[in-house]
Scaffold this active site. Structure first.
Site: not given
Ligand code: DAT
Ligand code: MG
Length: 150
Positions: A11, A51, A114, A117, A128
């Site tokens: 990212k 997303y 974080n 991805h 993707e």
């Molecule tokens: P991952 O990236 O572990 O697959 P995800 O697909 O649920 O997680 O979410 C995509 C991204 O969105 C994640 O890397 C960071 C952001 N995100 C997820 N949950 C969040 C939250 N509760 N608050 C803020 N950002 C969040």
């Molecule tokens: Mg995800």
């Protein structure tokens, strides 16, 4: 899972912090095969597609703004159980609960920064890969595979 493909993306924060090499190194050292790689800065519409399943979340606008704040490094890794294994290398979504030794556990603090991805399933990975690499990925044999797989 077995022989599959995984979409990984450093990212904008990971790129800015100079962690591209570190992330590539972990997948390389593990034994996975790199089959696509590029630095790219796609617009809002592309990231909203990536997303799409999160578009109802309250953090969605902030997530898109962050993801368009700089270039990302997109890559595809192939190997046995690479999706499941990749999620382990990555750690939890929230760096707070990510174990040390994982990418997010070692290099991140906030959930919204974080750094990397990774696809969460074989089907989403294929989706993707098609979205980020419409030009296709590489296909090649590696002599070292005989020393990685039994
Ligand atoms: P991952 O990236 O572990 O697959 P995800 O697909 O649920 O997680 O979410 C995509 C991204 O969105 C994640 O890397 C960071 C952001 N995100 C997820 N949950 C969040 C939250 N509760 N608050 C803020 N950002 C969040
Ligand atoms: Mg995800």
């Amino acid at each position: 899972d077995v022989l599959s493909r995984l979409y990984i993306m450093v990212k904008p924060d990971g790129v800015q912090r100079g962690l591209v090499g570190e992330i590539i190194k972990r997948f390389e050292s593990k034994g996975f095969k790199l089959i696509a790689l590029k630095l790219t800065a796609p617009g809002k519409a592309h990231l909203e597609k990536h997303y799409a399943d999160l578009k109802e979340k309250k953090f969605f606008p902030g997530l898109i703004e962050y993801m368009t704040s700089g270039p990302v490094v997109a890559m595809v890794w192939a190997g046995k159980n690479v999706v499941k294994s990749g999620r382990v290398l990555l750690g939890e979504t929230n760096p707070l609960t990510s174990a040390p030794g994982t990418i997010r556990g070692d290099f991140a603090i906030d959930i919204g920064r974080n750094i990397c991805h990774g696809s969460d399933a074989v089907e989403s990975a294929e989706h993707e890969i098609a979205l980020w690499f419409p030009e296709g990925v590489a296909q090649y044999d590696r002599a070292v595979d005989a020393w990685i797989y039994e």
